[in-house]
Design an enzyme around this catalytic site. Structure first.
Site, PDB file in Angstrom:
ATOM      1  N   PHE A 294       0.886  -1.168   0.000  1.00 50.72           N
ATOM      2  CA  PHE A 294       0.000   0.000   0.000  1.00 50.72           C
ATOM      3  C   PHE A 294       0.917   1.208   0.000  1.00 50.72           C
ATOM      4  O   PHE A 294       1.633   1.468   0.969  1.00 50.72           O
ATOM      5  CB  PHE A 294      -0.917   0.049   1.217  1.00 50.72           C
ATOM      6  CG  PHE A 294      -1.764   1.303   1.258  1.00 50.72           C
ATOM      7  CD1 PHE A 294      -3.061   1.285   0.786  1.00 50.72           C
ATOM      8  CD2 PHE A 294      -1.254   2.501   1.747  1.00 50.72           C
ATOM      9  CE1 PHE A 294      -3.843   2.444   0.801  1.00 50.72           C
ATOM     10  CE2 PHE A 294      -2.024   3.661   1.764  1.00 50.72           C
ATOM     11  CZ  PHE A 294      -3.318   3.623   1.292  1.00 50.72           C
ATOM     12  N   GLU A 295       0.883   1.940  -1.091  1.00 47.78           N
ATOM     13  CA  GLU A 295       1.760   3.094  -1.244  1.00 47.78           C
ATOM     14  C   GLU A 295       1.017   4.149  -2.045  1.00 47.78           C
ATOM     15  O   GLU A 295       0.433   3.852  -3.080  1.00 47.78           O
ATOM     16  CB  GLU A 295       3.036   2.672  -1.974  1.00 47.78           C
ATOM     17  CG  GLU A 295       4.050   3.779  -2.167  1.00 47.78           C
ATOM     18  CD  GLU A 295       5.315   3.258  -2.833  1.00 47.78           C
ATOM     19  OE1 GLU A 295       6.404   3.519  -2.294  1.00 47.78           O
ATOM     20  OE2 GLU A 295       5.205   2.590  -3.895  1.00 47.78           O
ATOM     21  N   ILE A 296       1.035   5.369  -1.542  1.00 51.86           N
ATOM     22  CA  ILE A 296       0.331   6.450  -2.224  1.00 51.86           C
ATOM     23  C   ILE A 296       1.143   7.724  -2.049  1.00 51.86           C
ATOM     24  O   ILE A 296       1.736   7.947  -0.983  1.00 51.86           O
ATOM     25  CB  ILE A 296      -1.097   6.607  -1.650  1.00 51.86           C
ATOM     26  CG1 ILE A 296      -1.881   7.661  -2.422  1.00 51.86           C
ATOM     27  CG2 ILE A 296      -1.077   6.926  -0.168  1.00 51.86           C
ATOM     28  CD1 ILE A 296      -3.370   7.608  -2.117  1.00 51.86           C
TER      29      ILE A 296
END
Length: 404
Positions: A294-296
Site C-alpha cells: 500500500f503506497e500512495i
C-alpha cells in the site's frame, strides 16, 4: 312574426376542452408547484456536493463525522468533496496470469473508493497484455483503463552487471532460503518499482499515484478523496503498514546510501525522518521501512533530482542484482531523508490486508462509521519489534492512540 334562435355550434375539440378544463387546470397548477419546488431545492443545495449521488459514503460536511485519532495527532484534515478531481491515478504492475487475483483487488478499490471519483487506472506489464486481461479489467474500473508495456531496458540486466558474479550471488542466496533470493524476475520488479515506474509515458499527465498490488483487500469505506487529501495536507508519501526488512537482502544498501549523501549533502532535508530509519543518528540502518504493497504519494517526488540521482547511484552499484534490494527500503530511505517529515503520512481508518499482514482501525467508532469488516484482533499495526509504526510516531513526535 316569431323569431327562431339557432343554437351556436361549437367544434368538437372545444367541447372536449370545456368538459375537461377543470382537470387540466388542476394538473397545470400541480406541475407549476412541482417545478417551483425542484428549482428551489437545486438553488438551496450546499455547494459541497458529493461527486456521485446515492452512495452511503460520499464525504460531505457533517458535525457527526469522525476522524481517526492518528489523523488528529498528525494534524491533518479530511477534505470535503467539491466535485473536482485531482491528477491522480491507480497504478498496477501485473502479468496476464495475475488477472483473477487482481480483479478482487480492483473491486475492493472501486467499491470502497473509486466508484465515487472515477480516477484512471494504469496497468503495466513487461509483456503485452492479453485481450482477456484488457476486456475484464476495463469493465471493472470506473475511470479510464490504460495499458502499457515496460521498455526492455527497464526490465533486463544492465550492461554493467557481471552476469557470472550475479548468478553466483543469487544462487547462494537461494541456498540460504532468503525470500526470492535466487529469483531474476523479482529483482527486475524491485528495480523497476524503485526507479522506472514513474518514468513510464502513461504516467506523465498525473501528479499523484496509488499503487495497487494483486492480492490486496480494503476493509473500510474511504470517506474522502485520498488524492485531494494529499494535496490539501501537503503530503508527498503515504503508507499504512511499516515493517522490518530482511537484513540479508540489503547488506550494503545503507553504506551505499551514506556514500551518496556524503557526495550530495544538499539533498538531505533539515527536518528529515532519520530517527525512523536509524537508531544511532544515521550510523546504521535499523531495517524499518514503509510496506509498499500500500503506497500512495506524489509522482513529482520520485521525479525530483534528489530521488532520481539517488536511484541512479544505487543502480550503478549493482545492489539490485548482486544482493536483492527491495523497492520498499529504497523508497522508505529516500522519503525519510529527502522529505520534510511532515510530508509523510500514516493512513488509518482504511483497513488493509496483503499476505500476511492486516491493518484494522483500532477505534471501534471509526470501524463502524467506515463500515469496516476487518477483525480487530488481527491488526498488526502497533505490534512492537518487527513492526515499526510506533517508531514512526516517535520520530515524528506524534501522540500514540489511547491504549497503545
Amino acid at each position: 312574426m316569431s323569431v327562431h334562435h339557432k343554437k351556436k355550434l361549437m367544434p368538437k375539440s372545444a367541447l372536449l376542452i370545456r368538459k375537461y378544463q377543470k382537470g387540466i387546470r388542476s394538473s397545470f397548477i400541480g406541475l407549476i408547484i412541482v417545478l417551483s419546488f425542484l428549482f428551489f431545492m437545486s438553488g438551496s443545495r450546499s455547494p459541497e456536493v458529493p461527486i456521485a449521488q446515492g452512495t452511503s459514503v460520499s464525504r460531505v460536511a457533517s458535525k457527526d463525522y469522525l476522524m481517526p485519532f492518528t489523523d488528529k495527532s498528525q494534524g491533518v484534515i479530511h477534505p470535503v468533496d467539491d466535485g473536482k478531481k485531482e491528477k491522480g491515478v491507480m497504478v498496477t504492475l501485473a502479468r496476464n496470469s495475475d488477472l483473477w487475483n487482481l480483479v478482487k483487488s480492483i473491486r475492493h478499490v472501486e467499491d470502497r473508493f473509486n466508484n465515487r471519483y472515477h480516477y484512471d487506472w494504469v496497468f503495466l506489464n513487461d509483456q503485452p497484455f492479453s485481450d482477456e486481461f484488457k476486456r475484464v479489467t476495463s469493465a471493472l474500473v470506473s475511470g479510464k483503463a490504460k495499458y502499457g508495456t515496460i521498455p526492455k531496458d527497464h526490465w533486463s540486466i544492465p550492461s554493467w552487471i557481471d552476469t557470472e558474479k550475479f548468478d553466483e550471488k543469487r544462487l547462494a542466496m537461494g541456498k540460504l532460503d532468503i525470500p526470492y533470493g535466487s529469483s531474476v524476475p523479482y529483482r527486475h520488479m524491485c528495480r523497476f518499482q524503485s526507479g522506472f515506474i514513474w518514468r513510464h509515458p502513461l504516467l506523465e499527465e498525473y501528479e499523484w499515484f496509488w499503487r495497487v498490488d494483486t492480492d490486496i483487500t480494503l476493509f473500510c469505506d474511504i470517506q474522502y478523496d485520498i488524492f485531494k487529501f494529499l494535496k490539501v495536507n501537503n503530503k508527498k508519501y503515504g503508507f499504512i503498514l511499516s515493517v522490518s526488512e530482511y537484513e540479508r537482502t540489503i547488506p550494503t544498501l545503507w553504506e551505499t546510501t551514506k556514500k551518496f549523501i556524503k557526495k550530495n549533502p544538499k539533498f538531505l532535508h533539515k527536518n528529515n525522518l532519520m530517527k525512523f530509519i536509524s537508531n544511532d543518528d544515521g550510523d546504521t540502518y535499523n531495517m524499518c521501512h514503509f510496506w509498499t504493497n500500500f503506497e500512495i504519494g506524489s509522482l513529482d517526488f520520485f521525479r525530483s533530482d534528489a530521488y532520481r540521482e539517488y536511484f541512479d547511484y544505487l543502480d550503478s552499484s549493482g545492489g539490485f542484482f548482486y544482493e536483492r534490494w527491495g523497492d520498499a527500503p529504497v523508497h522508505s530511505i529516500a522519503a525519510s531523508l529527502f522529505l520534510d517529515k511532515s510530508e509523510i503520512h500514516f493512513f488509518d481508518g482504511l483497513g488493509f490486508h496483503h499476505p500476511d499482514f492486516t491493518s484494522c482501525p483500532i477505534e471501534q467508532k471509526i470501524r463502524l462509521q467506515n463500515k469496516c469488516i476487518c477483525e480487530p484482533s488481527k491488526d498488526v499495526t502497533w505490534t512492537p519489534d518487527y513492526f515499526c509504526t510506533r517508531k514512526y510516531f516517535s520520530a515524528g513526535n506524534y501522540k500514540l492512540p489511547p491504549g497503545i
